[in-house]
Design an enzyme around this catalytic site. Sequence first.
Site, PDB file in Angstrom:
ATOM      1  CG  ASP A   1      -2.208   0.779   0.953  1.00  0.00           C
ATOM      2  OD1 ASP A   1      -3.253   0.475   1.548  1.00  0.00           O
ATOM      3  OD2 ASP A   1      -2.148   1.726   0.139  1.00  0.00           O
TER       4      ASP A   1
HETATM    5  C1  GLC Z   1      -4.469   4.175  -0.116  1.00  0.00           C
HETATM    6  C2  GLC Z   1      -5.322   2.989   0.262  1.00  0.00           C
HETATM    7  C3  GLC Z   1      -5.400   1.951  -0.811  1.00  0.00           C
HETATM    8  C4  GLC Z   1      -5.315   2.632  -2.161  1.00  0.00           C
HETATM    9  C5  GLC Z   1      -3.912   3.189  -2.289  1.00  0.00           C
HETATM   10  C6  GLC Z   1      -3.711   3.937  -3.614  1.00  0.00           C
HETATM   11  O1  GLC Z   1      -3.768   4.639   0.997  1.00  0.00           O
HETATM   12  O2  GLC Z   1      -5.044   2.320   1.479  1.00  0.00           O
HETATM   13  O3  GLC Z   1      -6.637   1.245  -0.634  1.00  0.00           O
HETATM   14  O4  GLC Z   1      -5.565   1.708  -3.205  1.00  0.00           O
HETATM   15  O5  GLC Z   1      -3.575   4.039  -1.207  1.00  0.00           O
HETATM   16  O6  GLC Z   1      -4.501   5.084  -3.628  1.00  0.00           O
END
Ligand code: GLC
Length: 742
Positions: free
Chosen positions: A272
């Site tokens: 993430d």
């Molecule tokens: C965010 C979220 C994730 C998302 C990623 C890209 O912090 O936790 O679900 O897909 O970053 O935006």
Amino acid sequence: METVKSVETETQLNLDPIIESKIKTLLNQMTLAEKIGQLSQHNGEGFEAVAAINRRVKQGQLGSVLNQADPEIINEWQRIAVEESRLGIPLLIARDVIHGFKTVMPIPLGQAASWNPDIVERGAQIAAHESSSVGINWTFAPMVDISRDPRWGRIAESLGEDPYLCGELGAAMVRGFQGDNLSNPNSIAACVKHFCGYGASEAGRDYSSTNIPEYELHNVYLRPFKRCIDEGAASLMASFSDIDGIPATANDYLLTEILREHWKFDGLTVSDWNAVQELAVHGIAENDKDCATLAANAGIDMEMSGTSYEDYLSGLVKENLLSINQIDAMVSNVLRLKFRLGLFDNPFVDDKNAQLFGSDAALKVAQEAAQQSLVLLKNQNNLLPLSSTKKGKIAVMGPLADAPYEQLGTWIFDGDASISQSILTAMKLFQTDNLKIDFNCGLEYSRSKDTKHFNDAIKLAKNSDVAVLCLGEESILSGEAHSRACIDLPGAQIDLIKQIKATGTPIVGVILAGRSLTLTNIVDDLDAIIYAWHPGTMGGPAIAETLFGQKSPSGKLPVTLPKMVGQLPLYYSQKNTGRPPTDESVVLIDEIQQFAEQTSLGMTAFHLDAGYKPLFPFGFGLTYGEFDYSNLQLSAAQLSENSSITAKVTLANSGSHTATETVQLYIRDKVGTITRPIKELVGFQRVTLAPGEKTSVSFEITTNNLKFYTRRRQWEAEPGEFQIWIGGSSDATLSDTFSLLA
Ligand code: GLC
């Protein structure tokens, strides 16, 4: 007859030899720097980013970009990658296309209330079609975190509290995004997330620790991920959170032992946002180099938005802290997805057709999805449906009545509020010389405490035959990092309800929210209640056609609605405990005699000030029909490994409206080597009946539906007695038993 799917089927690697040979050829040509370049994903949003990305792409130092939706910029990046970098490897272009791109479907929690894999799949197809038209080829969805705590803002993105429902609907999203063939230009790669157990964040506080014991991890949180991977999900994202002290981003038990060795996952794993470098913040790494070491060794292929991979992987290989075989395996997972997507054949989009947004076909699916997400919780004296022909005056009121942006919900980076149709707009279309429809917001937004409109609202309500009060949360109050400790209606909405109630005009409450709210303090003031979640672009027309009876509500709760926040976590598939509560065993706080003797209140699992039941249970939802269940029959009293039992029930609609009922099948494993839930959903079917019509609904039960992660750490069914229920909610009472033979 529906064959009830199980979760744990052995998955075999199904690699395409042609693609694998191409990967091998490419790997042999790549330098270590070019291999490591494929393992980084950077943010492509903003002018500086675009220039920086151009440079990185040209030097072969980037595998993927996220957060860019301009087809011209994306096409230029792909051109540089293909024509100007040494090996011409195209880019993965990622975006959070969570519940729609320009045309927005209901939030996933709302889609889950439809209990309809078909409409969920079609919604994801629309999202894939619209987003792929600008060059996006990878979405970070479905999110299948089991969510049992509505204080957690990300429950909005989830598919609810139940592993089976969540798995079936998550799999439907995978099908919708990926289509029959990932290389289809309208397909985008799904990314099942957040692996694993993120929904168990302590106190519903986002990013907080989770403490999930092994049996719970396997029997609840892992199940929907396995279901989505069995459906062919092309990628997986690790969670921010730590599980019993090991952050998912560094959790080799999850990312390697379970995901690769047991489940044979051959897709791409991505961290993430910045989660690799946050391992140092968690406090299990000294510095970025340690972060890179932990994440790469645990099984994270690609680092999202951080730089620890590009800064340290090369050194780790030279210091033998990471092998070149590990790097090759990580890079292979990236290249495999690019080959499967057909990017080496053509990574470009025709930026002329990028305007195909909000088509009639897309809006039709969005309206159907929104209409099927509506849950009728109460309909006192059959106040609903409203008449659109009788002479009358309807007051449409509340802070969510004319809120086209708010009704889109969270995670709509590209959602187009200009095509979003509000409840008021849609209700106004039913206005005739006979039927007057007037509006007063009551409060200007959901958190407002400014009651300056109250007098006019009260006057309007007094002069109307019914008030449609549109209440709930602005979209910002749910989603990532937006947890709430109190989940009542915010602002002065409760006061508004009480004041409108005092006028004596009947009230239809329409609740738009990104979570299950606590409605106890207003449920008696509302004569009818429709829970609409955040219903998306076509929420207005869907709600209006339902209020006026053109369609019956058919939604069923995908999450429990608690009486009060202090009951949380509260979900239907609780364990029995050694002292299960019964209505007889519960004495509530206001019933306690003064000087009551200590043990006189019953010694069972309940709260003195709440009892043990929710306000509305998982799976509950009324319709404009009247559904009766009778005559439950099992084709056999005993089940063996190779046999099946057919469970059949008669369903009748004794009401005066055609309606659709979601028939639910629950089981209980009476005795296990570990304690088992008092009920578990193992099947559901949507059945539409006209007034007076009746039909037989059947489910086929096999041992696959009885399997769980046992004390022997095996996914297996254990012999013994089982109880089954079939009904319209987890409160189903029509029941029978059968036994599984050894
Ligand atoms: C965010 C979220 C994730 C998302 C990623 C890209 O912090 O936790 O679900 O897909 O970053 O935006």
